[in-house]
Design a protein around this motif. Structure first.
Motif, PDB file in Angstrom:
ATOM      1  N   ASN A  86      43.270  93.071   4.376  1.00  0.00           N
ATOM      2  CA  ASN A  86      43.876  93.945   3.690  1.00  0.00           C
ATOM      3  C   ASN A  86      44.501  95.146   4.341  1.00  0.00           C
ATOM      4  OD1 ASN A  86      44.077  92.678   1.350  1.00  0.00           O
ATOM      5  ND2 ASN A  86      42.195  93.618   0.542  1.00  0.00           N
ATOM      6  N   ASP A  87      43.571  95.846   5.196  1.00  0.00           N
ATOM      7  CA  ASP A  87      43.909  97.231   5.773  1.00  0.00           C
ATOM      8  C   ASP A  87      43.503  97.207   7.237  1.00  0.00           C
ATOM      9  OD1 ASP A  87      44.573  98.406   3.404  1.00  0.00           O
ATOM     10  OD2 ASP A  87      42.287  98.399   2.937  1.00  0.00           O
ATOM     11  N   GLY A  88      43.225  95.980   7.870  1.00  0.00           N
ATOM     12  CA  GLY A  88      42.862  96.032   9.547  1.00  0.00           C
ATOM     13  C   GLY A  88      41.609  96.205   9.828  1.00  0.00           C
ATOM     14  N   ALA A  89      41.350  95.911  11.169  1.00  0.00           N
ATOM     15  CA  ALA A  89      40.205  96.126  11.702  1.00  0.00           C
ATOM     16  C   ALA A  89      39.398  97.525  11.733  1.00  0.00           C
ATOM     17  CB  ALA A  89      40.117  95.663  13.298  1.00  0.00           C
ATOM     18  N   GLU A  90      39.934  98.576  11.991  1.00  0.00           N
ATOM     19  CA  GLU A  90      39.686  99.866  12.016  1.00  0.00           C
ATOM     20  C   GLU A  90      38.990 100.255  10.469  1.00  0.00           C
ATOM     21  OE1 GLU A  90      42.492 102.624  13.373  1.00  0.00           O
ATOM     22  OE2 GLU A  90      42.422 101.560  15.412  1.00  0.00           O
ATOM     23  N   ALA A  91      39.741  99.893   9.407  1.00  0.00           N
ATOM     24  CA  ALA A  91      39.254 100.245   8.183  1.00  0.00           C
ATOM     25  C   ALA A  91      38.232  99.241   7.692  1.00  0.00           C
ATOM     26  CB  ALA A  91      40.457  99.735   7.157  1.00  0.00           C
ATOM     27  N   ALA A  92      37.936  98.101   8.396  1.00  0.00           N
ATOM     28  CA  ALA A  92      36.780  97.429   8.397  1.00  0.00           C
ATOM     29  C   ALA A  92      35.637  97.934   8.799  1.00  0.00           C
ATOM     30  CB  ALA A  92      37.079  95.820   8.702  1.00  0.00           C
ATOM     31  N   ILE A  93      35.991  98.511   9.824  1.00  0.00           N
ATOM     32  CA  ILE A  93      34.976  99.164  10.747  1.00  0.00           C
ATOM     33  C   ILE A  93      34.093 100.362   9.753  1.00  0.00           C
ATOM     34  CG2 ILE A  93      33.992 100.422  12.642  1.00  0.00           C
ATOM     35  CD1 ILE A  93      35.813  98.241  14.259  1.00  0.00           C
ATOM     36  N   ALA A  94      35.193 101.054   9.556  1.00  0.00           N
ATOM     37  CA  ALA A  94      34.914 102.380   8.598  1.00  0.00           C
ATOM     38  C   ALA A  94      34.107 101.927   7.243  1.00  0.00           C
ATOM     39  CB  ALA A  94      36.294 103.038   8.472  1.00  0.00           C
ATOM     40  N   ALA A  95      34.652 100.796   6.649  1.00  0.00           N
ATOM     41  CA  ALA A  95      33.945 100.342   5.509  1.00  0.00           C
ATOM     42  C   ALA A  95      32.468 100.012   5.636  1.00  0.00           C
ATOM     43  CB  ALA A  95      34.858  99.384   4.715  1.00  0.00           C
ATOM     44  N   VAL A  96      32.224  99.410   6.680  1.00  0.00           N
ATOM     45  CA  VAL A  96      30.873  99.120   7.135  1.00  0.00           C
ATOM     46  C   VAL A  96      30.117 100.234   7.475  1.00  0.00           C
ATOM     47  CG1 VAL A  96      29.475  97.779   8.844  1.00  0.00           C
ATOM     48  CG2 VAL A  96      31.575  96.633   7.738  1.00  0.00           C
ATOM     49  N   LYS A  97      30.614 101.307   8.194  1.00  0.00           N
ATOM     50  CA  LYS A  97      29.797 102.565   8.211  1.00  0.00           C
ATOM     51  C   LYS A  97      29.456 103.185   7.113  1.00  0.00           C
ATOM     52  CE  LYS A  97      31.658 103.435  12.856  1.00  0.00           C
ATOM     53  NZ  LYS A  97      32.552 104.450  13.808  1.00  0.00           N
ATOM     54  N   LEU A  98      30.184 103.182   6.197  1.00  0.00           N
ATOM     55  CA  LEU A  98      30.323 103.854   4.764  1.00  0.00           C
ATOM     56  C   LEU A  98      29.063 103.129   4.157  1.00  0.00           C
ATOM     57  CD1 LEU A  98      31.265 106.364   3.151  1.00  0.00           C
ATOM     58  CD2 LEU A  98      32.913 104.647   2.413  1.00  0.00           C
ATOM     59  N   ALA A  99      29.262 101.728   3.980  1.00  0.00           N
ATOM     60  CA  ALA A  99      28.599 101.091   3.092  1.00  0.00           C
ATOM     61  C   ALA A  99      26.823 100.910   3.934  1.00  0.00           C
ATOM     62  CB  ALA A  99      28.823  99.586   2.593  1.00  0.00           C
ATOM     63  N   SER A 100      26.893 101.059   5.082  1.00  0.00           N
ATOM     64  CA  SER A 100      25.493 100.866   5.804  1.00  0.00           C
ATOM     65  C   SER A 100      24.392 101.651   4.908  1.00  0.00           C
ATOM     66  CB  SER A 100      25.542 101.352   7.210  1.00  0.00           C
ATOM     67  OG  SER A 100      24.284 101.039   7.863  1.00  0.00           O
ATOM     68  N   GLY A 101      23.281 100.976   4.361  1.00  0.00           N
ATOM     69  CA  GLY A 101      22.297 101.579   3.912  1.00  0.00           C
ATOM     70  C   GLY A 101      22.372 101.774   2.479  1.00  0.00           C
ATOM     71  N   GLN A 102      23.738 101.636   1.957  1.00  0.00           N
ATOM     72  CA  GLN A 102      24.143 101.822   0.455  1.00  0.00           C
ATOM     73  C   GLN A 102      24.833 100.407  -0.008  1.00  0.00           C
ATOM     74  OE1 GLN A 102      26.220 105.415  -0.146  1.00  0.00           O
ATOM     75  NE2 GLN A 102      24.952 106.650   1.197  1.00  0.00           N
ATOM     76  N   GLY A 103      24.092  99.313  -0.004  1.00  0.00           N
ATOM     77  CA  GLY A 103      24.684  98.020  -0.323  1.00  0.00           C
ATOM     78  C   GLY A 103      24.638  96.965   0.819  1.00  0.00           C
ATOM     79  N   LEU A 104      24.461  97.631   2.094  1.00  0.00           N
ATOM     80  CA  LEU A 104      24.582  96.812   3.365  1.00  0.00           C
ATOM     81  C   LEU A 104      23.100  96.968   4.089  1.00  0.00           C
ATOM     82  CD1 LEU A 104      27.957  97.040   4.854  1.00  0.00           C
ATOM     83  CD2 LEU A 104      27.168  95.166   3.148  1.00  0.00           C
ATOM     84  N   ALA A 105      22.199  96.092   4.405  1.00  0.00           N
ATOM     85  CA  ALA A 105      21.333  96.221   5.114  1.00  0.00           C
ATOM     86  C   ALA A 105      21.617  96.949   6.503  1.00  0.00           C
ATOM     87  CB  ALA A 105      20.767  94.815   5.489  1.00  0.00           C
ATOM     88  N   PRO A 106      21.005  98.033   6.702  1.00  0.00           N
ATOM     89  CA  PRO A 106      21.354  98.820   8.109  1.00  0.00           C
ATOM     90  C   PRO A 106      21.470  98.208   9.153  1.00  0.00           C
ATOM     91  CG  PRO A 106      20.145  99.959   6.414  1.00  0.00           C
ATOM     92  CD  PRO A 106      20.056  98.838   5.951  1.00  0.00           C
ATOM     93  N   ALA A 107      20.492  97.056   9.589  1.00  0.00           N
ATOM     94  CA  ALA A 107      20.181  96.532  10.911  1.00  0.00           C
ATOM     95  C   ALA A 107      21.449  95.380  10.822  1.00  0.00           C
ATOM     96  CB  ALA A 107      19.064  95.627  10.819  1.00  0.00           C
TER      97      ALA A 107
END
Length: 131
Positions: A86-107
């Protein structure tokens, strides 16, 4: 990164992979970077595909460590696939950074951030997406 961001979005003139195939590709790259044991990697790929194919069904709790890793990998892959489409690679990277540890396994999130920071990841995904 901007160029690869636009490349990820499907071009209506190009045959695009299904969502499941994109999830499988992203998941596979994450699995390969997290798991070095060949037998476990084969089992992990199997578990990933089973969970991708069961999407939309009631979630089944992980039954062991390999299945938990599949769940964690797929959570990252699903976020990446959806946001990048929907929004491109940069947005995907930002979304993973934001969700790490909050719904996504940090490792697993950290491993994706390492993979996703390389333009070759997005270029390979685009190349794979076009068949």
């Amino acid at each position: 990164m901007h160029t690869s961001q636009n490349q990820f979005k499907s071009d209506a003139k190009q045959p695009a992979l299904t969502r499941e195939a994109r999830l499988s590709w992203i998941s596979s790259k994450l699995a390969q970077s997290l798991c070095t044991d060949t037998d476990r990697l084969d089992e992990l790929h199997h578990r990933l595909w089973m969970r991708i194919l069961q999407d939309g069904l009631a979630p089944v709790p992980p039954r062991d460590e390999t299945d938990q890793l599949a769940v964690d990998i797929l959570a990252v892959a699903m976020l990446v696939e959806q946001v990048a489409a929907n929004d491109g690679a940069e947005a995907a990277i930002a979304a993973v950074k934001l969700a790490s540890g909050q719904g996504l396994a940090p490792a697993v999130a950290e491993r994706f951030l390492h993979l996703g920071s390389a333009l070759v990841f997005w270029a390979a995904l685009e190349s794979h997406n076009r068949g």
